[in-house]
Design a protein around this motif. Sequence first.
Motif, PDB file in Angstrom:
ATOM      1  N   CYS A 202      40.669  30.377  42.189  1.00 27.74           N
ATOM      2  CA  CYS A 202      41.469  31.349  41.435  1.00 27.74           C
ATOM      3  C   CYS A 202      41.789  32.577  42.277  1.00 27.74           C
ATOM      4  O   CYS A 202      42.913  33.098  42.238  1.00 27.74           O
ATOM      5  CB  CYS A 202      40.724  31.767  40.172  1.00 27.74           C
ATOM      6  N   VAL A 203      40.786  33.036  43.017  1.00 28.08           N
ATOM      7  CA  VAL A 203      40.997  34.217  43.873  1.00 28.08           C
ATOM      8  C   VAL A 203      42.061  33.917  44.929  1.00 28.08           C
ATOM      9  O   VAL A 203      42.961  34.734  45.185  1.00 28.08           O
ATOM     10  CB  VAL A 203      39.669  34.642  44.531  1.00 28.08           C
TER      11      VAL A 203
ATOM     12  N   CYS B 145      50.235  37.072  45.020  1.00 28.59           N
ATOM     13  CA  CYS B 145      50.473  38.469  45.443  1.00 28.59           C
ATOM     14  C   CYS B 145      51.211  38.500  46.777  1.00 28.59           C
ATOM     15  O   CYS B 145      52.141  39.317  46.964  1.00 28.59           O
ATOM     16  CB  CYS B 145      49.144  39.210  45.555  1.00 28.59           C
TER      17      CYS B 145
ATOM     18  N   VAL C 135      45.490  33.817  43.203  1.00 33.27           N
ATOM     19  CA  VAL C 135      46.009  35.171  42.950  1.00 33.27           C
ATOM     20  C   VAL C 135      46.494  35.802  44.257  1.00 33.27           C
ATOM     21  O   VAL C 135      47.565  36.435  44.296  1.00 33.27           O
ATOM     22  CB  VAL C 135      44.927  36.046  42.292  1.00 33.27           C
TER      23      VAL C 135
ATOM     24  N   CYS D 263      45.364  36.604  37.056  1.00 32.41           N
ATOM     25  CA  CYS D 263      44.232  37.549  37.035  1.00 32.41           C
ATOM     26  C   CYS D 263      43.606  37.601  35.642  1.00 32.41           C
ATOM     27  O   CYS D 263      42.371  37.616  35.499  1.00 32.41           O
ATOM     28  CB  CYS D 263      44.709  38.939  37.443  1.00 32.41           C
TER      29      CYS D 263
ATOM     30  N   LEU E  21      39.796  36.502  34.454  1.00 33.69           N
ATOM     31  CA  LEU E  21      38.931  37.394  33.688  1.00 33.69           C
ATOM     32  C   LEU E  21      38.388  36.701  32.440  1.00 33.69           C
ATOM     33  O   LEU E  21      37.192  36.788  32.128  1.00 33.69           O
ATOM     34  CB  LEU E  21      39.703  38.659  33.304  1.00 33.69           C
TER      35      LEU E  21
ATOM     36  N   ILE F 218      49.801  38.356  37.669  1.00 34.21           N
ATOM     37  CA  ILE F 218      49.095  39.121  36.628  1.00 34.21           C
ATOM     38  C   ILE F 218      48.453  38.180  35.613  1.00 34.21           C
ATOM     39  O   ILE F 218      47.293  38.363  35.210  1.00 34.21           O
ATOM     40  CB  ILE F 218      50.068  40.093  35.933  1.00 34.21           C
TER      41      ILE F 218
END
Length: 461
Positions: A6-7, A14, A10, A129, A133, A126
């Motif tokens: 996931c990181v 980005c 993202v 992210c 979370l 977004i």
Amino acid sequence: MIVASCVLYVAGLCFLTLSASLTSNSPLECKPSANNVTCSVNHLHLVFFFFSFYLIAFAQGGFTPCVQAFGAEQFDEEDRNENKAKSSFFNWWYWFVIGCILVPLFTLTYIQENVSWELGFGIPAIIMCFSLLLFLIGSTTYRFRIYSNVQSPFVRIYWVIVRAAKNRQVAPAVSIEGPLAHGGGSFMFLENALLAEDGSIEDEKICSIKDVEDTKSILRLAPFWFACLGYAIIYAQPSTLYTKQASTLDRHITPTFQIPAASLQHLFIVGPIILSLPLYDQVFVPLARAITKNPMGISMLQRIGTGLFLSFISIVFAAFVETKRLAIAREYGLVDIPGALIPMSVWWLAPQYILSGIADVLGMIGLQEFFYDQIPSELKSVGFALYLSILGIGSLISSFLVSSIQNATKGNGQGGWFSNNLNRAHLDYFYWLLAGLGASGLIMFIYFSKSYVYKRRIVLS
């Protein structure tokens, strides 16, 4: 693995947003030539742009199989009710994945074309992210499997193969009691891994029966992997050649509205999937379960085989429709007019699209469940990766076939099977070739299905 993927996901989104911002803020270097104006982009920006795409692809390769395997592991396979619910999980997972594609397909496309590419790429970043979370917030409620064997399953499988090869000529000094739970009489040579070099079974270095079972279960999946490649090649066509076919036909839905050729796959494939999956899960499965007494209604291999058959029928229908399209082009003298609209309704393509969608409901989801269920417990995400690799390799083979056939058939002034002028091309020949590959894969699939023994499972009522 899910969090790390996931990181990276993202980060890739980005970087893609930043790449779009850099490109839009950097003026193109344009030079006038004899007949037009040629523009060049900054090579560093271009490298950064493709790096972002490859990073997203790399992250998705780790994220997709792991998150689906983790979701399926939340169901207890030894509980009868949860085992039934797990089968529905695969159906609804695919339904939500397909359904959620439609929302960004229309909204993000509009934003990217009419507002800005930066915002169009930034919104997914977004949302990703926010998803990460939510995943972390729910971490205290998840079930985690604990495995007693600390050794990597890959290492154990490696040693089974190595020791079976070393002991291939060793005769057992004593009989091995208790048949292996999975595999029957297939891959019997692997049972030599249960022996020491002197033929005894009392050596600490010998492999366990479970290790041999796990190795057998993986090897027994290989024939099905190869048998489904024909299905994967056909699966790659709706987004490519079917769209080119549609671009030459009359696509008017009403006298004033003409549907884009690329949107047909969403109308005729995604639509049937969204409609038929709930019917399959809520109507067909309970009825079939009452007849067959199988918690899944029909077996996984029966489901996959039906999907492969419908996929074969869809490409046969596509070949007949293309033959008719070429005949109409010749009848109206449009063969040498590449941009001409063939007086033939786009609705002729609807059956091949719809059959492709229904084939996905059966074959695609069946493959997910089969490779997840029949793989060793420690390698569930690898099972999903194997399923995904079928689609990836199938797309590569499709591209290779198109390139190779085009190079072989375009000589002597001919445009080849995939000529830019589709009225002189022969997509029908290619479709018949794919039908042959699909039929061969289906026959191979049926042959190995007859002797396949499912992995045993203890289910508590």
